[in-house]
Design a protein around this motif. Structure first.
Motif, short mmCIF file in Angstrom:
data_model
loop_
_atom_site.label_atom_id
_atom_site.label_comp_id
_atom_site.label_asym_id
_atom_site.label_seq_id
_atom_site.Cartn_x
_atom_site.Cartn_y
_atom_site.Cartn_z
N ASN A 157 0.80 -1.23 0.00
CA ASN A 157 0.00 0.00 0.00
C ASN A 157 0.83 1.27 0.00
N LYS A 158 2.07 1.19 -0.47
CA LYS A 158 2.95 2.36 -0.57
C LYS A 158 3.50 2.44 -1.98
N VAL A 159 3.49 3.63 -2.55
CA VAL A 159 4.07 3.82 -3.89
C VAL A 159 5.58 3.78 -3.75
N VAL A 160 6.21 2.83 -4.44
CA VAL A 160 7.66 2.69 -4.37
C VAL A 160 8.34 3.17 -5.65
N TYR A 161 7.58 3.32 -6.73
CA TYR A 161 8.16 3.76 -7.99
C TYR A 161 7.08 4.43 -8.82
N GLN A 162 7.45 5.57 -9.45
CA GLN A 162 6.55 6.25 -10.38
C GLN A 162 7.35 6.76 -11.56
N THR A 163 6.75 6.71 -12.72
CA THR A 163 7.38 7.25 -13.92
C THR A 163 6.29 7.68 -14.90
N TYR A 164 6.63 8.66 -15.71
CA TYR A 164 5.72 9.09 -16.76
C TYR A 164 6.06 8.34 -18.04
N MET A 165 5.01 7.91 -18.72
CA MET A 165 5.17 7.23 -19.99
C MET A 165 4.54 8.14 -21.05
N GLY A 166 5.36 8.53 -22.01
CA GLY A 166 4.85 9.36 -23.09
C GLY A 166 4.00 8.55 -24.05
N ARG A 167 3.57 9.21 -25.08
CA ARG A 167 2.73 8.51 -26.06
C ARG A 167 3.55 7.65 -27.01
N ARG A 168 4.82 7.92 -27.11
CA ARG A 168 5.69 7.14 -28.00
C ARG A 168 6.26 5.94 -27.27
N GLN A 169 6.55 4.91 -28.04
CA GLN A 169 7.16 3.71 -27.49
C GLN A 169 8.61 4.00 -27.12
N VAL A 170 8.99 3.65 -25.91
CA VAL A 170 10.37 3.81 -25.46
C VAL A 170 10.83 2.48 -24.87
N PRO A 171 12.14 2.22 -24.85
CA PRO A 171 12.63 0.99 -24.21
C PRO A 171 12.30 1.00 -22.72
N LEU A 172 11.79 -0.11 -22.24
CA LEU A 172 11.32 -0.18 -20.86
C LEU A 172 12.28 -0.87 -19.91
N ASP A 173 13.34 -1.50 -20.43
CA ASP A 173 14.21 -2.31 -19.58
C ASP A 173 14.81 -1.52 -18.42
N GLU A 174 15.27 -0.31 -18.68
CA GLU A 174 15.88 0.49 -17.62
C GLU A 174 14.85 0.86 -16.55
N LYS A 175 13.65 1.22 -16.98
CA LYS A 175 12.60 1.58 -16.02
C LYS A 175 12.17 0.37 -15.19
N VAL A 176 12.10 -0.79 -15.81
CA VAL A 176 11.73 -2.01 -15.09
C VAL A 176 12.80 -2.35 -14.06
N GLN A 177 14.07 -2.22 -14.44
CA GLN A 177 15.15 -2.51 -13.50
C GLN A 177 15.15 -1.54 -12.32
N GLN A 178 14.91 -0.25 -12.58
CA GLN A 178 14.81 0.72 -11.50
C GLN A 178 13.67 0.37 -10.56
#
Length: 118
Positions: free
Chosen positions: A71-92
């Motif tokens: 019940n605690k937010v541990v990670y937040q990120t903004y995702m734009g409308r364009r496709q970007v590589p997600l591997d770095e965000k997933v690892q973070q």
């Protein structure tokens, strides 16, 4: 009567690890949740704990993706409308989730760190 007994025996043998709840909206959000679920399956001692991937639409900016543990937010990120590589965000995100799990385990085992501050 015997059927009910067999059903109870099988129910006691089933063990589930922690669940990942995917509340994402976009294709990128679903892909992020899928990749993080691969890591979540490997986390030891996660039974009884849930991880939530939640995505909220932000007008004219894309979406806000949050990872919630205990019940605690541990990670937040903004995702734009364009496709970007997600591997770095997933690892973070998974590093922060593992850190939150470690902190929760330390707090639950230490009598000096009582949750009610008494």
């Amino acid at each position: 009567m015997a059927y009910a007994f067999c059903k109870q025996v099988y129910a006691d043998e089933i063990r589930l690890g922690g669940l990942l709840l995917d509340n994402s909206i976009s294709h990128q959000g679903h892909e992020f949740a899928s990749k993080i679920s691969q890591y979540w399956r490997e986390v030891p001692d996660s039974s009884g704990k849930n991880l939530v991937v939640k995505e909220i639409i932000v007008p004219q900016a894309g979406t806000l993706l949050s990872v919630i543990y205990d019940n605690k937010v541990v990670y937040q990120t903004y995702m734009g409308r364009r496709q970007v590589p997600l591997d770095e965000k997933v690892q973070q995100a998974i590093v922060l989730v593992l850190d939150a799990i470690a902190n929760a385990n330390v707090e639950s085992r230490s009598p000096d760190l009582a949750g009610d501050e008494w």
